[in-house]
Design a protein around this motif. Sequence first.
Motif, PDB file in Angstrom:
ATOM      1  N   PHE A 300       0.872  -1.187   0.000  1.00 25.84           N
ATOM      2  CA  PHE A 300       0.000   0.000   0.000  1.00 25.84           C
ATOM      3  C   PHE A 300       0.901   1.227   0.000  1.00 25.84           C
ATOM      4  CE2 PHE A 300      -2.128   3.469   2.237  1.00 25.84           C
ATOM      5  CZ  PHE A 300      -3.253   3.608   1.433  1.00 25.84           C
ATOM      6  N   ARG A 301       0.611   2.181  -0.879  1.00 24.96           N
ATOM      7  CA  ARG A 301       1.464   3.359  -1.038  1.00 24.96           C
ATOM      8  C   ARG A 301       0.610   4.620  -0.967  1.00 24.96           C
ATOM      9  NH1 ARG A 301       4.661   2.465  -6.000  1.00 24.96           N
ATOM     10  NH2 ARG A 301       6.018   1.280  -4.605  1.00 24.96           N
ATOM     11  N   LEU A 302       1.090   5.596  -0.212  1.00 25.38           N
ATOM     12  CA  LEU A 302       0.418   6.891  -0.058  1.00 25.38           C
ATOM     13  C   LEU A 302       1.366   7.992  -0.517  1.00 25.38           C
ATOM     14  CD1 LEU A 302      -2.097   8.430   0.997  1.00 25.38           C
ATOM     15  CD2 LEU A 302      -0.923   8.587   3.211  1.00 25.38           C
ATOM     16  N   SER A 303       0.921   8.785  -1.509  1.00 27.83           N
ATOM     17  CA  SER A 303       1.730   9.882  -2.061  1.00 27.83           C
ATOM     18  C   SER A 303       0.982  11.195  -1.877  1.00 27.83           C
ATOM     19  CB  SER A 303       2.020   9.662  -3.547  1.00 27.83           C
ATOM     20  OG  SER A 303       2.636   8.406  -3.772  1.00 27.83           O
ATOM     21  N   ARG A 304       1.726  12.224  -1.469  1.00 26.79           N
ATOM     22  CA  ARG A 304       1.099  13.512  -1.152  1.00 26.79           C
ATOM     23  C   ARG A 304       1.913  14.654  -1.749  1.00 26.79           C
ATOM     24  NH1 ARG A 304      -3.546  16.123   1.071  1.00 26.79           N
ATOM     25  NH2 ARG A 304      -2.862  18.022   2.135  1.00 26.79           N
ATOM     26  N   PHE A 305       1.214  15.590  -2.424  1.00 25.64           N
ATOM     27  CA  PHE A 305       1.837  16.791  -2.980  1.00 25.64           C
ATOM     28  C   PHE A 305       1.072  18.014  -2.468  1.00 25.64           C
ATOM     29  CE2 PHE A 305       2.364  13.362  -6.022  1.00 25.64           C
ATOM     30  CZ  PHE A 305       3.711  13.426  -6.353  1.00 25.64           C
ATOM     31  N   GLN A 306       1.793  19.101  -2.183  1.00 24.97           N
ATOM     32  CA  GLN A 306       1.143  20.358  -1.824  1.00 24.97           C
ATOM     33  C   GLN A 306       1.836  21.493  -2.566  1.00 24.97           C
ATOM     34  OE1 GLN A 306      -0.618  20.839   1.873  1.00 24.97           O
ATOM     35  NE2 GLN A 306      -0.225  23.044   2.077  1.00 24.97           N
ATOM     36  N   ASP A 307       1.025  22.315  -3.245  1.00 24.84           N
ATOM     37  CA  ASP A 307       1.521  23.429  -4.049  1.00 24.84           C
ATOM     38  C   ASP A 307       1.020  24.739  -3.457  1.00 24.84           C
ATOM     39  OD1 ASP A 307       2.520  21.516  -5.971  1.00 24.84           O
ATOM     40  OD2 ASP A 307       0.447  21.343  -6.711  1.00 24.84           O
ATOM     41  N   THR A 308       1.933  25.674  -3.231  1.00 26.68           N
ATOM     42  CA  THR A 308       1.580  27.008  -2.727  1.00 26.68           C
ATOM     43  C   THR A 308       1.866  28.020  -3.823  1.00 26.68           C
ATOM     44  OG1 THR A 308       2.107  26.362  -0.453  1.00 26.68           O
ATOM     45  CG2 THR A 308       1.998  28.715  -0.940  1.00 26.68           C
ATOM     46  N   PHE A 309       0.810  28.702  -4.304  1.00 29.54           N
ATOM     47  CA  PHE A 309       0.937  29.655  -5.399  1.00 29.54           C
ATOM     48  C   PHE A 309       1.010  31.074  -4.851  1.00 29.54           C
ATOM     49  CE2 PHE A 309      -1.276  25.937  -6.989  1.00 29.54           C
ATOM     50  CZ  PHE A 309      -0.626  25.685  -8.188  1.00 29.54           C
ATOM     51  N   SER A 310       1.739  31.924  -5.573  1.00 30.68           N
ATOM     52  CA  SER A 310       1.814  33.354  -5.243  1.00 30.68           C
ATOM     53  C   SER A 310       1.587  34.168  -6.510  1.00 30.68           C
ATOM     54  CB  SER A 310       3.174  33.704  -4.618  1.00 30.68           C
ATOM     55  OG  SER A 310       4.227  33.376  -5.507  1.00 30.68           O
ATOM     56  N   GLY A 311       1.148  35.405  -6.329  1.00 29.52           N
ATOM     57  CA  GLY A 311       0.852  36.252  -7.471  1.00 29.52           C
ATOM     58  C   GLY A 311      -0.566  36.018  -7.968  1.00 29.52           C
ATOM     59  N   ALA A 312      -0.927  36.728  -9.002  1.00 25.48           N
ATOM     60  CA  ALA A 312      -2.288  36.684  -9.546  1.00 25.48           C
ATOM     61  C   ALA A 312      -2.400  35.610 -10.615  1.00 25.48           C
ATOM     62  CB  ALA A 312      -2.673  38.046 -10.118  1.00 25.48           C
ATOM     63  N   GLY A 313      -3.423  34.768 -10.485  1.00 24.36           N
ATOM     64  CA  GLY A 313      -3.693  33.753 -11.486  1.00 24.36           C
ATOM     65  C   GLY A 313      -4.841  34.161 -12.385  1.00 24.36           C
ATOM     66  N   THR A 314      -5.092  33.370 -13.408  1.00 21.43           N
ATOM     67  CA  THR A 314      -6.142  33.701 -14.365  1.00 21.43           C
ATOM     68  C   THR A 314      -7.528  33.256 -13.900  1.00 21.43           C
ATOM     69  OG1 THR A 314      -5.741  31.613 -15.532  1.00 21.43           O
ATOM     70  CG2 THR A 314      -4.520  33.551 -16.286  1.00 21.43           C
ATOM     71  N   ARG A 315      -7.618  32.369 -12.942  1.00 21.84           N
ATOM     72  CA  ARG A 315      -8.917  31.945 -12.437  1.00 21.84           C
ATOM     73  C   ARG A 315      -9.525  33.025 -11.547  1.00 21.84           C
ATOM     74  NH1 ARG A 315     -10.541  26.353 -12.312  1.00 21.84           N
ATOM     75  NH2 ARG A 315      -9.107  25.036 -13.506  1.00 21.84           N
ATOM     76  N   LEU A 316     -10.856  33.024 -11.471  1.00 19.45           N
ATOM     77  CA  LEU A 316     -11.582  34.013 -10.681  1.00 19.45           C
ATOM     78  C   LEU A 316     -11.249  33.866  -9.204  1.00 19.45           C
ATOM     79  CD1 LEU A 316     -13.782  36.226 -10.596  1.00 19.45           C
ATOM     80  CD2 LEU A 316     -15.467  34.378 -10.293  1.00 19.45           C
ATOM     81  N   GLY A 317     -10.859  34.974  -8.563  1.00 21.20           N
ATOM     82  CA  GLY A 317     -10.584  34.989  -7.132  1.00 21.20           C
ATOM     83  C   GLY A 317      -9.158  34.646  -6.760  1.00 21.20           C
ATOM     84  N   TRP A 318      -8.332  34.299  -7.719  1.00 20.77           N
ATOM     85  CA  TRP A 318      -6.937  33.936  -7.438  1.00 20.77           C
ATOM     86  C   TRP A 318      -6.028  35.146  -7.645  1.00 20.77           C
ATOM     87  CZ3 TRP A 318      -5.078  29.057  -5.912  1.00 20.77           C
ATOM     88  CH2 TRP A 318      -6.077  28.066  -5.785  1.00 20.77           C
ATOM     89  N   ASP A 319      -6.382  36.260  -7.029  1.00 25.18           N
ATOM     90  CA  ASP A 319      -5.592  37.478  -7.177  1.00 25.18           C
ATOM     91  C   ASP A 319      -4.330  37.448  -6.320  1.00 25.18           C
ATOM     92  OD1 ASP A 319      -7.580  38.428  -8.847  1.00 25.18           O
ATOM     93  OD2 ASP A 319      -8.715  39.290  -7.168  1.00 25.18           O
ATOM     94  N   GLU A 320      -4.346  36.685  -5.250  1.00 28.39           N
ATOM     95  CA  GLU A 320      -3.181  36.624  -4.350  1.00 28.39           C
ATOM     96  C   GLU A 320      -2.728  35.174  -4.143  1.00 28.39           C
ATOM     97  OE1 GLU A 320      -4.236  38.605  -0.779  1.00 28.39           O
ATOM     98  OE2 GLU A 320      -4.488  40.567  -1.741  1.00 28.39           O
ATOM     99  N   GLY A 321      -2.840  34.391  -5.179  1.00 27.34           N
ATOM    100  CA  GLY A 321      -2.395  33.012  -5.087  1.00 27.34           C
ATOM    101  C   GLY A 321      -3.337  32.152  -4.265  1.00 27.34           C
ATOM    102  N   GLY A 322      -2.809  31.049  -3.767  1.00 27.89           N
ATOM    103  CA  GLY A 322      -3.614  30.113  -2.993  1.00 27.89           C
ATOM    104  C   GLY A 322      -2.863  28.802  -2.849  1.00 27.89           C
ATOM    105  N   VAL A 323      -3.599  27.726  -2.674  1.00 29.52           N
ATOM    106  CA  VAL A 323      -2.978  26.429  -2.404  1.00 29.52           C
ATOM    107  C   VAL A 323      -3.727  25.329  -3.145  1.00 29.52           C
ATOM    108  CG1 VAL A 323      -4.381  25.928  -0.359  1.00 29.52           C
ATOM    109  CG2 VAL A 323      -2.077  24.961  -0.551  1.00 29.52           C
ATOM    110  N   ALA A 324      -2.991  24.274  -3.490  1.00 30.11           N
ATOM    111  CA  ALA A 324      -3.582  23.065  -4.070  1.00 30.11           C
ATOM    112  C   ALA A 324      -2.923  21.855  -3.426  1.00 30.11           C
ATOM    113  CB  ALA A 324      -3.401  23.031  -5.582  1.00 30.11           C
ATOM    114  N   ALA A 325      -3.698  20.818  -3.175  1.00 31.26           N
ATOM    115  CA  ALA A 325      -3.186  19.594  -2.555  1.00 31.26           C
ATOM    116  C   ALA A 325      -3.655  18.393  -3.372  1.00 31.26           C
ATOM    117  CB  ALA A 325      -3.661  19.480  -1.114  1.00 31.26           C
ATOM    118  N   GLU A 326      -2.751  17.438  -3.568  1.00 26.97           N
ATOM    119  CA  GLU A 326      -3.034  16.257  -4.374  1.00 26.97           C
ATOM    120  C   GLU A 326      -2.555  15.018  -3.625  1.00 26.97           C
ATOM    121  OE1 GLU A 326      -2.496  15.089  -9.084  1.00 26.97           O
ATOM    122  OE2 GLU A 326      -0.986  16.360  -8.110  1.00 26.97           O
ATOM    123  N   THR A 327      -3.451  14.028  -3.483  1.00 22.89           N
ATOM    124  CA  THR A 327      -3.131  12.812  -2.729  1.00 22.89           C
ATOM    125  C   THR A 327      -3.496  11.584  -3.555  1.00 22.89           C
ATOM    126  OG1 THR A 327      -3.584  13.939  -0.634  1.00 22.89           O
ATOM    127  CG2 THR A 327      -3.487  11.540  -0.579  1.00 22.89           C
TER     128      THR A 327
END
Length: 339
Positions: A300-327
Amino acid sequence: MTTARHSMVRWGLWCALVVALASPQAAAAKRKGMAVDPESHTTPDPFLEVSLDTGSGGTVGDGPARPPLARLTLGGTTTWRNYCARPGVKSCGEYDRLPANERLGDTVSYASSVPYLGIAAELELLPLAHSASLLRGLGLSLGYRRGFSSTNVTLVGDAGQSTTRAVVATDSVLTAQALYRHDFGAEASNAPPGYAGLRAGLLTRAFDVDASANSPLAGTHRLFPAVGLEVSVPLLRWVRLEGAGQFFLSPKPGKGLGGGGAALDAEVSDYGTSVSSFGWEAELGVGGDLWGPFGYSVRFRLSRFQDTFSGAGTRLGWDEGGVAAETYSSLHWGITASY
């Protein structure tokens, strides 16, 4: 009298000659110092005792087993994926705890209800494992996994209408790592030796979504170095406990083996101008030898990624970055062949 004595002498010489001619094996055995069967006048064959080696890293019988020079694992994989992206926060949980009127901007949430089923293969090479050199623990590991799934995704339009369509996605993993293992317990029993070791190298993980489906599912592509530890503890000849852990070094999204592109660039630009990432992986399982060179492996294997964004993105509301997590939660099983 003279004739009788001559007859007895000739008879004695004749008997001696017959005995000498009838026992050449006995004379040869006596010269070589081997035992002779007094009934058959034969010597035991010195080549009747043979030790048999399967070539699978272990000797048949009670002799001490050896580590394999090569091991190939072929089998299947079952993977579940979870993904979330939230603007203006440091974790998905922080955003979800906000009052409803403060949760503004585009968000992404996905949890696979149907696992990604696929194939898996891994080749381990330790060409110096049977030598007395300090380099005998050096080796190489190559791996490939690919899973497939078809998921029903509901799309909601601006007027509130909804449509459901099937979206095909694939999860692909490639690994190429150097190994160094230290064996232990080889003389304690006839079970295969255990080992503790290090591994380091490159990994790539790609989650691809059918672009023609116009789906809100987000794909990710990562190419990164990793370092880790591994251990194998033999319990019986056919059961060993195995564990491993790895730390991923800057596994940023938007990187693939084929280079960059508009789709890969969007994995960052949708959420910000730059990203910093970290990740890890842990696994636990059992394996062992079943018959000759063949065995089994279940992990059994568990893999985890976490991304922290900075700056303005093209998606609505992402003017100051944000976070994404993938498991990724995966179950891997297969048949092993060792030499």
